[in-house]
Design an enzyme around this catalytic site. Structure first.
Site, PDB file in Angstrom:
ATOM      1  N   SER A   1      80.467 162.752  38.965  1.00 41.62           N
ATOM      2  CA  SER A   1      80.002 162.984  37.589  1.00 41.62           C
ATOM      3  C   SER A   1      78.984 164.101  37.427  1.00 41.62           C
ATOM      4  CB  SER A   1      79.430 161.696  37.000  1.00 41.62           C
ATOM      5  OG  SER A   1      80.470 160.844  36.627  1.00 41.62           O
TER       6      SER A   1
ATOM      7  N   LYS B   1      70.152 163.390  31.118  1.00 44.33           N
ATOM      8  CA  LYS B   1      71.326 162.570  30.783  1.00 44.33           C
ATOM      9  C   LYS B   1      70.852 161.244  30.211  1.00 44.33           C
ATOM     10  CE  LYS B   1      75.600 160.837  33.009  1.00 44.33           C
ATOM     11  NZ  LYS B   1      76.340 160.765  34.295  1.00 44.33           N
TER      12      LYS B   1
ATOM     13  N   SER C   1      81.028 162.378  34.142  1.00 42.37           N
ATOM     14  CA  SER C   1      80.491 161.808  32.923  1.00 42.37           C
ATOM     15  C   SER C   1      79.272 162.563  32.395  1.00 42.37           C
ATOM     16  CB  SER C   1      80.069 160.348  33.177  1.00 42.37           C
ATOM     17  OG  SER C   1      79.024 160.299  34.126  1.00 42.37           O
TER      18      SER C   1
END
EC number: 6.3.5.7
Lengths: 487, 501
Positions: free
Chosen positions: A178, A79, A154
């Site tokens: 997330s 990420k 997210s």
């Protein structure tokens, strides 16, 4: 042999048996990545060239007859809010667009040491604020099961990349859900470890007291392997826990007979999609059939989790994001003549709406005159929420719930209504507030979309969460389904 | 200020001291002063995205030590908070500091001002990180600069902030407080207290009230005083400024004012209405600090003899005048030199006991030389007592020669100068230069007779009752012997010879 459908432990066996080379793996994965990128858009920055170099080293090792670790040569994705030495790290924000860190996050260092091969940095909601990855400052990522739908957020890029077979595993970060929410939406395994079990050093902070890094994988065994690589005490992170860390694979395959499993009544009330509810109820039956005793439990302060979260997380974010002021790195507005205007314009132009919304919320909550009424009160309620779990775990080994109230929604469905959007994390937030581990696995499907089952455990009890999840996976096999993307 | 001043002055001081640790508070970077810009920095002290602070334990030790030396209670549970504000010298846009749970609180120090002893309360001692500094091109400050550069070498240097109670009632007391504070911090060695390098800084809260009024007046906070002189001048200016407003029936505005050294005045920086809202909250990146009794005890054991106790000991054990003791104790290096010199001279006594009269005489001699010659030479060469070129043995050697009468006080000065320049022993200098005092009565008498013969008119003056003539004759005798003649003998023999005439 469709390599992209395989798990890390399956690929490891192939590598060891020399049926495939690490270079081949990276190449197949890179091809798939490229073939799907226009559809999925999971990656902010691909790093295939570096991956090939890393893979060559692994192949040399195998050729030399050396033993390789379980993640060695396995293609993964990170990420883009975790710092990577020499590779730009953007948080999917215009304000950090050109930031190239001179250091690796501890998790990245650890995965490099474990020999995993980084394919790229994945897309996220800007600064990890959001539940759909529509809030990325660059572009939206799509759900591989239905590209009309969001992948969740997210960590949408990380979840989608694993679901689509672009990476074998990935890392995400979870501040209020997330990891677990996009894992549920994309039908993969996602674990939010105990706060302090995985170092946050190098993770660009959103809300420091809630953020935790964790894996996305195709099955539970892979999740255990990744945890083996990334968990542990880190001297660079004061909040990292100096405890003994287990071998997370050690309990896989062991029976869950006699386990006491709690179903919080507060999670099964209104607001849940009936089809999701049905899948979860069926999953609970399966768990019961494996020998666990299931009973209702209560987490009485659940209704306060959402407001408490939306005070604490923005408060910390308002402070954590203050450093993006245009003075030293990242974006700087060019249309300012004095210092204060430069600060203001840089931030006004560099941050997206959701980030600004939360900065304003947090700044307000911490302001003198409001601190006691909002932030301090929220901290107190946070303690009550944690106490709820402590009490529940006196009676239960783990708690089951849906990961999300609905399956992945369509693009634009909730963007006009931030509150509606915030509700998609309503089942996951409490776990972050309590600092305990939460795991999401694919429980089955509704409307053709994956449904996530959340398993919540005691602090540092990840190995047992993986044990029960593994038992479910073995019993149902629904983790092995992959979306048909036509390539 | 005297009692006839219209108002009573009420002041509290905030002292910032940089702790003398090797590395910064939250990373391993050096704390060394200066260095090429932005060379003493790393991602952690620069607050780059993703990095985390890790507390330097030594900082807690030092802050605790300072707290103990200031008679404070040490908190069992303490934590760090974030103080949020934007400024280019603050890389994270917040300073990691302590808010409601400082490491130490409720202490005091004793000062002496205007001959009176007084206790000044210490409200709190807390730890924090320093900010960087801006270098303004083409101007002394931001306004008027062409551009400004940021140097982050100082960022993350550990500080303690010591906040006093509003117990200070005069400028004299304020200066005494700061002097005493500086001495204590130096003695405990937690800070090098170099005001010129900014490692000791001071802000003051100043208000006035009519005599007899209980409530405090409205205060102004003064910043940017970086020397004792600046503190003195800033307070003088500010007190007069406030008094003038009050005398004319005006009201003091609560505000922060900056001392402008060049203009010699305080200038308003910001009023209370526009005061910062720092939005303090507990720093989630740092775990709370739990301090055990054992930890406190361990630090307590490292406390040295503090200035006040030392002053008392020097007076009681060595019979030093209060004046001498004050000056010597005022600097730790000087006090250490004094104790070591006493020890080298064989007059060290344990605390609570007294040296004999000979010992006291010797101690006073040491004190005289330290306060006089040595200080003068050290100042001239910008050296401290810790790096005096005159070793303790050499100083004692000189004092012995004096005591034995081998050299005169006058010659000792010449010898001292040579010792300071060359680092040689007193004896060596005396031998090399042939400076041994002449105590041979016959030799001196011969010189005197020559002088008397050569100066008949002076002798006549003396005989006529002009006492001054005697001094001239002594001077001539000393000159003839190049200062080596024992002055006592010269006087005695001169009188004898004159009597014969």
């Amino acid at each position: 042999m469709k390599l992209y459908t395989k798990t890390a432990h399956e690929l490891h066996d192939l590598l060891v048996r020399k049926e495939v080379s690490a270079i081949e793996l990276v190449k197949t994965q890179a091809e798939r990545m490229q073939a799907l990128e226009s559809k999925i858009r999971a990656f902010v920055t691909p790093t295939v060239d570096k991956a090939l170099e890393q893979a060559a080293r692994v192949d040399a090792k195998i050729a030399a007859g050396e033993a390789i670790g379980p993640l060695e040569g396995i293609p993964m994705a990170i990420k883009d809010n975790m710092c990577t030495d020499g590779v730009r790290t953007t948080c999917s924000s215009k304000i950090l667009n050109k930031f190239v860190p001179p250091y690796d996050a501890t998790v990245v260092t650890k995965l490099k040491e474990a020999g995993a091969v980084m394919m790229g940095k994945t897309n996220l909601d800007e600064f990890a604020m959001g539940s759909s990855t529509e809030n990325s400052g660059f572009f939206a990522t799509r759900n591989p099961w239905d590209t009309e739908r969001v992948p969740g957020g997210s960590s949408g890029g990380s979840a989608a990349s694993v679901a689509a077979g672009q990476a074998v595993f990935s890392l995400g970060s979870d501040t209020g859900g997330s990891i677990r929410q996009p894992a549920a939406f994309c039908g993969v395994v996602g674990l939010k470890p105990t706060y302090g079990a995985v170092s946050r050093f190098g993770l660009i902070a959103f809300a420091s007291s809630l953020d935790q890094i964790g894996p996305f994988t195709r099955d539970v065994r892979d999740c255990a392997h990744v945890m083996n690589a990334i968990a542990g005490h880190d001297a660079k992170d004061s909040t990292s826990a100096p405890v003994d860390y287990p071998d997370y694979t050690s309990l896989l395959g062991k029976s869950i007979k006699g386990w006491r499993v709690g179903l919080p009544k507060e999670y099964f009330g209104d607001g849940m999609d009936p089809e999701v509810k049905e899948v979860i109820e069926k999953a609970v039956k399966t768990i019961e059939s494996l020998g666990a005793e299931v009973a209702e439990c209560s987490l009485p302060h659940t209704e306060y989790a959402l407001p408490v979260y939306y005070l604490i997380a923005p408060a910390e974010a308002s402070s954590n994001l203050a450093r993006y002021d245009g003075v030293r790195y990242g974006y700087r507005s060019e249309s300012a003549d004095d210092l204060i205007t430069m600060f203001k314009k840089t931030r006004a132009e560099g941050f997206g709406d959701e980030v600004k919304r939360r900065i304003m919320l947090g700044t307000y909550a911490l302001s003198s005159g409001y601190y006691d009424a909002y932030y301090l009160k929220a901290l107190k309620v946070r303690t009550l929420i944690k106490n709820d779990f402590d009490q529940a775990f006196e009676k239960f080994d783990c708690i089951l719930s849906p990961t999300t109230p609905s399956v992945a929604f369509k693009f634009g469905d909730r963007t006009d209504n931030p509150l509606q959007m915030y509700l998609s994390d309503v089942f996951t937030l409490s776990v972050n507030l309590a600092g305990i581990p939460g795991l999401s696995i694919n429980a089955g499907f509704a409307q053709g979309m994956p449904v996530g089952l959340q398993i919540i455990g005691k602090p540092f009890d990840e190995a047992r969460l993986l044990q029960i999840a593994h038992a479910y996976e073995e019993a149902t096999g629904c983790h092995s389904k992959m979306p048909d993307l036509g390539v | 200020m005297e009692r006839d001043f219209d108002f009573e002055i009420v002041m509290g001081l905030e002292v910032h001291a940089e702790l003398h640790t090797k590395s910064k508070i939250f990373c391993g970077c050096t704390t060394e002063f200066g260095g090429e810009q932005n060379t003493h920095v790393c991602p952690v002290c620069l607050g780059l995205p993703g990095v985390l602070p890790v507390l330097n334990r030594q900082v807690v030790d030092y802050a605790m030590k300072a707290g103990l030396a200031l008679n404070c209670e040490i908190a069992e549970f303490s934590k760090f908070d974030r103080k949020n504000y934007f400024y280019p010298d603050l890389p994270k846009a917040y300073q990691i500091s302590q808010y409601d749970l400082p490491i130490a609180k409720d202490g005091y120090i004793e000062i002496e001002a205007g001959g009176k002893k007084k206790r000044i309360g210490i409200t709190r001692v807390h730890m924090e990180e320093d900010a960087g500094k801006l270098v303004h091109a083409g101007a002394a400050n931001l306004a008027g600069a062409d551009y400004s550069l940021a140097d982050y070498n100082r960022t993350g240097v550990p500080l303690i902030e010591i906040v006093s109670e509003p117990d200070i009632r005069s400028i004299e007391e304020a200066i005494a407080y700061l002097e005493q504070m500086k001495a204590i911090l130096e003695y405990t060695e937690v800070s090098d207290c170099k005001m010129e390098q900014g490692s000791l800084r001071c802000d003051a809260n100043v208000s006035l009230r009519p005599w007899g009024q209980k409530e405090f007046g409205t205060k102004a906070e003064l910043k940017n005083m970086n020397s004792f002189k600046a503190l003195q001048r800033a307070l003088e200016y500010e007190i007069e400024r406030q008094a003038e407003i009050l005398r004319e029936g005006g009201k003091i505005v609560q505000e922060t004012r900056m001392w402008d050294e060049a203009k010699g005045m305080t200038i308003s920086l910001r009023s209370k209405e526009e005061a910062h809202d720092y939005r303090y909250f507990p720093d989630p990146d740092l775990v709370p600090i739990v301090i055990s009794r054992e930890w406190v005890d361990k630090v307590r054991q490292t406390l040295p003899e503090l200035p006040q106790a030392r002053r008392l000991r020097l007076v009681q054990s060595y019979g030093l005048p209060q004046y001498d003791a004050d000056i010597i104790v005022g600097s730790k290096a000087m006090a250490d030199y004094f104790d070591a010199a006493c020890s080298a001279y064989g007059i060290a006594v344990a605390a609570g006991t007294e040296a004999d009269s000979k010992g006291k005489e010797r101690a006073k001699q040491i004190s005289n030389y330290m306060m006089g010659e040595l200080t003068r030479f050290l100042n001239a060469t910008e050296k401290g007592f810790q790096d005096s070129p005159i070793s303790l043995d050499n100083l004692v050697g000189l004092l012995r020669l004096l005591e034995e009468g081998t050299i005169s006080t006058k010659i000792a000065k010449t010898v001292f100068e040579e010792m300071f320049a060359t680092g040689k022993a007193a004896k060596t200098v005396v031998e090399e230069k042939g400076l041994v005092q002449i105590s041979d009565e016959g030799a001196i008498a011969a010189v005197i007779r020559e002088i008397l013969a050569a100066n008949p008119s002076v002798v006549a003056d003396y005989k006529a009752g002009k006492e001054k003539a005697m001094g001239f004759l002594v001077g001539q005798a000393m000159k003839a012997t190049k200062g080596k003649a024992n002055p006592g003998l010269v006087n005695k023999l001169l009188k004898e010879e004159l009597a014969k005439m």
